[in-house]
Design a protein around this motif. Structure first.
Motif, PDB file in Angstrom:
ATOM      1  N   GLN A   1       3.384   0.937   9.469  1.00  0.00           N
ATOM      2  CA  GLN A   1       3.254  -0.080   9.433  1.00  0.00           C
ATOM      3  C   GLN A   1       1.732  -0.026   8.434  1.00  0.00           C
ATOM      4  O   GLN A   1       1.073  -1.285   8.750  1.00  0.00           O
ATOM      5  CB  GLN A   1       2.910  -0.593  10.983  1.00  0.00           C
ATOM      6  N   GLN A   2       1.252   0.769   8.045  1.00  0.00           N
ATOM      7  CA  GLN A   2       0.078   1.306   7.349  1.00  0.00           C
ATOM      8  C   GLN A   2       0.724   0.713   5.749  1.00  0.00           C
ATOM      9  O   GLN A   2       1.966   1.111   5.345  1.00  0.00           O
ATOM     10  CB  GLN A   2      -0.258   2.937   6.811  1.00  0.00           C
ATOM     11  N   HIS A   3      -0.034  -0.088   5.232  1.00  0.00           N
ATOM     12  CA  HIS A   3      -0.110   0.114   3.578  1.00  0.00           C
ATOM     13  C   HIS A   3      -1.598   0.230   3.244  1.00  0.00           C
ATOM     14  O   HIS A   3      -2.763   0.008   3.473  1.00  0.00           O
ATOM     15  CB  HIS A   3      -0.612  -1.625   3.182  1.00  0.00           C
ATOM     16  N   LEU A   4      -2.163   1.404   3.204  1.00  0.00           N
ATOM     17  CA  LEU A   4      -2.900   1.851   1.676  1.00  0.00           C
ATOM     18  C   LEU A   4      -3.267   1.581   1.042  1.00  0.00           C
ATOM     19  O   LEU A   4      -2.748   1.323  -0.183  1.00  0.00           O
ATOM     20  CB  LEU A   4      -3.102   3.290   1.961  1.00  0.00           C
ATOM     21  N   LEU A   5      -5.119   0.660   0.904  1.00  0.00           N
ATOM     22  CA  LEU A   5      -5.584   0.520  -0.664  1.00  0.00           C
ATOM     23  C   LEU A   5      -6.685   0.829  -0.924  1.00  0.00           C
ATOM     24  O   LEU A   5      -7.601   1.066  -0.020  1.00  0.00           O
ATOM     25  CB  LEU A   5      -6.563  -0.879  -0.357  1.00  0.00           C
ATOM     26  N   PHE A   6      -6.901   1.554  -2.502  1.00  0.00           N
ATOM     27  CA  PHE A   6      -7.854   1.955  -2.975  1.00  0.00           C
ATOM     28  C   PHE A   6      -8.455   1.466  -3.664  1.00  0.00           C
ATOM     29  O   PHE A   6      -7.573   1.015  -4.964  1.00  0.00           O
ATOM     30  CB  PHE A   6      -7.877   3.907  -3.447  1.00  0.00           C
ATOM     31  N   ARG A   7      -9.690   1.045  -4.355  1.00  0.00           N
ATOM     32  CA  ARG A   7     -10.033  -0.018  -5.496  1.00  0.00           C
ATOM     33  C   ARG A   7      -9.282  -1.675  -5.564  1.00  0.00           C
ATOM     34  O   ARG A   7      -9.111  -1.949  -6.456  1.00  0.00           O
ATOM     35  CB  ARG A   7     -10.597   0.618  -6.209  1.00  0.00           C
ATOM     36  N   GLY A   8      -8.720  -2.310  -4.281  1.00  0.00           N
ATOM     37  CA  GLY A   8      -7.577  -2.747  -4.823  1.00  0.00           C
ATOM     38  C   GLY A   8      -6.346  -2.889  -5.077  1.00  0.00           C
ATOM     39  O   GLY A   8      -5.595  -3.853  -4.920  1.00  0.00           O
ATOM     40  N   GLN A   9      -5.717  -1.693  -5.115  1.00  0.00           N
ATOM     41  CA  GLN A   9      -4.514  -0.835  -5.642  1.00  0.00           C
ATOM     42  C   GLN A   9      -3.973  -0.218  -4.355  1.00  0.00           C
ATOM     43  O   GLN A   9      -4.518   0.674  -3.706  1.00  0.00           O
ATOM     44  CB  GLN A   9      -4.596   0.327  -6.479  1.00  0.00           C
ATOM     45  N   LEU A  10      -2.785  -0.989  -4.757  1.00  0.00           N
ATOM     46  CA  LEU A  10      -1.529  -0.660  -3.293  1.00  0.00           C
ATOM     47  C   LEU A  10      -1.561   1.234  -3.642  1.00  0.00           C
ATOM     48  O   LEU A  10      -0.724   1.538  -4.501  1.00  0.00           O
ATOM     49  CB  LEU A  10      -1.144  -1.192  -2.781  1.00  0.00           C
ATOM     50  N   LEU A  11      -1.569   2.050  -2.593  1.00  0.00           N
ATOM     51  CA  LEU A  11      -1.273   3.404  -2.430  1.00  0.00           C
ATOM     52  C   LEU A  11       0.339   3.482  -2.395  1.00  0.00           C
ATOM     53  O   LEU A  11       1.131   3.339  -1.237  1.00  0.00           O
ATOM     54  CB  LEU A  11      -1.919   4.511  -2.170  1.00  0.00           C
ATOM     55  N   ALA A  12       1.051   3.786  -3.049  1.00  0.00           N
ATOM     56  CA  ALA A  12       2.704   4.786  -2.735  1.00  0.00           C
ATOM     57  C   ALA A  12       2.517   5.688  -2.048  1.00  0.00           C
ATOM     58  O   ALA A  12       2.147   6.826  -2.678  1.00  0.00           O
ATOM     59  CB  ALA A  12       3.148   4.814  -4.236  1.00  0.00           C
ATOM     60  N   ASP A  13       3.342   5.902  -1.509  1.00  0.00           N
ATOM     61  CA  ASP A  13       3.895   7.029  -0.519  1.00  0.00           C
ATOM     62  C   ASP A  13       4.394   8.284  -1.338  1.00  0.00           C
ATOM     63  O   ASP A  13       3.626   9.611  -1.272  1.00  0.00           O
ATOM     64  CB  ASP A  13       4.926   6.533   0.348  1.00  0.00           C
TER      65      ASP A  13
END
Length: 165
Positions: free
Chosen positions: A40-52
């Protein structure tokens, strides 16, 4: 290094990781600490979606960085995987093609995408969080306080959009 991981509605925790950790590993740690399933998680850093499959260092995530967690309801995540809708831009391209010559439709679509990206880059996470709180509160009877929060968030978004144009 320590990272701060923050859910949209305010829960947060600090996690000790290295730059060589994968995003998938970070999701596992978030799941353990904040009790949010990894899928269920989508991680964002500085507006960018992080790929697993990427490492934290691939995104230049350093000590004391703040990672935002967007949660998707489990059933919605499964529905999205099962039913892949046509991307907005291809649908819009078909609509424009009905009203413009092909070359003109392509130029108009590129202009719309460029302006959209510029506006998205100017929206702050705080404004999005305020808007999300308002929309979630809207499901319950909304008092005047909720209306004021929404108006403040809407005003901030309008100022950000108006400031760059």
């Amino acid at each position: 290094m320590f990272l701060t991981v923050k859910l949209l509605l305010g829960r947060r925790c600090s996690l000790k990781v290295t730059g060589k950790e994968s995003v998938a590993t970070l999701k596992k740690l978030v799941s353990e600490r904040l009790h949010v399933p990894e899928e269920q998680q989508h991680l964002l850093f500085r507006g960018q979606l992080l790929a697993d499959d990427k490492c934290l260092s691939d995104y230049c995530i350093g000590p004391n960085a703040s990672i935002n967690v967007i949660m998707w309801p489990l059933e919605k995540a499964e529905q999205d995987k099962a039913r892949q809708p046509q991307p907005l831009w291809s649908q819009l391209g078909r609509i424009l093609a009905k009203h413009f010559r092909p070359q003109d439709a392509k130029v108009v679509l590129q202009l719309l995408r460029q302006r959209h990206e510029e506006r998205v880059q100017r929206v702050s996470l705080e404004a999005l969080e305020q808007l999300a709180c308002y929309l979630l509160a809207e499901q319950q009877p909304v008092g005047q306080a909720g209306e004021k929060e929404f108006q403040a968030a809407d005003s901030e978004l309008q100022q950000q959009e108006g400031g760059g144009e």
